[in-house]
Design a protein around this motif. Sequence first.
Motif, PDB file in Angstrom:
ATOM      1  N   ARG A 271      45.218  27.623  37.311  1.00 11.30           N
ATOM      2  CA  ARG A 271      44.530  27.153  38.512  1.00 11.30           C
ATOM      3  C   ARG A 271      44.404  28.331  39.466  1.00 11.30           C
ATOM      4  NH1 ARG A 271      46.228  22.055  42.469  1.00 11.30           N
ATOM      5  NH2 ARG A 271      44.391  22.200  43.844  1.00 11.30           N
ATOM      6  N   ASP A 272      43.168  28.745  39.690  1.00 15.07           N
ATOM      7  CA  ASP A 272      42.886  29.942  40.479  1.00 15.07           C
ATOM      8  C   ASP A 272      43.591  31.133  39.825  1.00 15.07           C
ATOM      9  OD1 ASP A 272      41.380  28.365  42.214  1.00 15.07           O
ATOM     10  OD2 ASP A 272      43.118  27.944  43.494  1.00 15.07           O
TER      11      ASP A 272
ATOM     12  N   THR B  99      53.088  32.518  36.612  1.00 13.55           N
ATOM     13  CA  THR B  99      52.730  33.921  36.808  1.00 13.55           C
ATOM     14  C   THR B  99      51.593  34.009  37.814  1.00 13.55           C
ATOM     15  OG1 THR B  99      53.334  34.391  34.505  1.00 13.55           O
ATOM     16  CG2 THR B  99      52.042  36.044  35.669  1.00 13.55           C
ATOM     17  N   LYS B 100      51.790  34.835  38.827  1.00 14.60           N
ATOM     18  CA  LYS B 100      50.776  35.055  39.861  1.00 14.60           C
ATOM     19  C   LYS B 100      50.828  36.519  40.274  1.00 14.60           C
ATOM     20  CE  LYS B 100      49.101  33.335  44.319  1.00 14.60           C
ATOM     21  NZ  LYS B 100      49.341  32.356  45.430  1.00 14.60           N
ATOM     22  N   ALA B 101      49.667  37.167  40.139  1.00 17.35           N
ATOM     23  CA  ALA B 101      49.573  38.587  40.480  1.00 17.35           C
ATOM     24  C   ALA B 101      50.629  39.403  39.730  1.00 17.35           C
ATOM     25  CB  ALA B 101      49.702  38.782  41.984  1.00 17.35           C
ATOM     26  N   GLU B 102      50.787  39.078  38.426  1.00 11.64           N
ATOM     27  CA  GLU B 102      51.715  39.784  37.533  1.00 11.64           C
ATOM     28  C   GLU B 102      53.175  39.582  37.905  1.00 11.64           C
ATOM     29  OE1 GLU B 102      50.667  43.843  37.193  1.00 11.64           O
ATOM     30  OE2 GLU B 102      48.680  43.452  36.332  1.00 11.64           O
ATOM     31  N   ALA B 103      53.451  38.698  38.848  1.00  6.54           N
ATOM     32  CA  ALA B 103      54.834  38.351  39.194  1.00  6.54           C
ATOM     33  C   ALA B 103      55.179  37.017  38.538  1.00  6.54           C
ATOM     34  CB  ALA B 103      55.002  38.269  40.702  1.00  6.54           C
ATOM     35  N   GLN B 104      56.213  37.013  37.706  1.00  6.53           N
ATOM     36  CA  GLN B 104      56.575  35.819  36.938  1.00  6.53           C
ATOM     37  C   GLN B 104      57.840  35.175  37.487  1.00  6.53           C
ATOM     38  OE1 GLN B 104      58.402  35.680  32.786  1.00  6.53           O
ATOM     39  NE2 GLN B 104      56.244  35.301  32.307  1.00  6.53           N
TER      40      GLN B 104
END
Length: 268
Positions: free
Chosen positions: A105-106, A132-137
Amino acid sequence: MRQLFTWSRLPAILCLLFVVGCYGMTLVRSHQADIMGRLTSPSDKAQVEAYVDLLQQRKFDVIEKGLDPDLVGDGTSGQLAQMAAQLPEQQPTSVKVVGLNRYRRDDLLTQTVTLEYEFPGRWLLANLTTQTKAEAQTITGFYVNAIPDSLEHSNRFTLADKGLDQYLVMFLVLIDMGLTLLALVLCLRNGVNKRNWFWPIVCVFGVGRIAVNWTSGQTNFTPIWIGFPPAGAATTFYGPWTVYAAIPVGVILYLLLQDRRDEPQAAS
């Protein structure tokens, strides 16, 4: 050049597509381990195995450091200890991927990887959910549960040791398939042209649906349902088979109208 498609061949084509679909589903099911292994990256599988190893070694503090802070509380260590108690001390005889769910989602990717561990006389499922968001898990879920048997064996399709509901739905499936095949044969015998081409298509649709989980025996009735074909079975990787049957409204209409067309001819 010979014409490949004619209206008279439409019923045979529909039957062939149904048979090919059933065969394809069975073929995919027989190679589910290889397919799941290819769909899952080695790093994702290794990550779940690493956390299970930490759990087996009782390194709860290391596990808690990797979890989302919202998951860590006063009872986290106790929950991890309960999960660790289900793990034998010896190494597993096999580890395979039996579940992979991804939802994006996005710019947020949520993924759950499920591994099945086989020990001598014991099986366990390990689930690890990450975001995972912006390569941060971030790890948002980690569970280990014991199961009585392997998923492949538990969810296999067999007619033995089933309940009344399962046999009843299977009986309805056979009736639906028999009536549908009869209607398609009649369509082929009477000829399909540009004026009545729609009947073979109408005959393969059903209305309403009763479905049964072939493993658990749980039934579900959906009165508002229109689908193709009117009866069949479906499954997911390592999941239970769902056998369903619907009211073959198209077949019933065709057979009733076919009888009415035959009445004047019989009377004459």
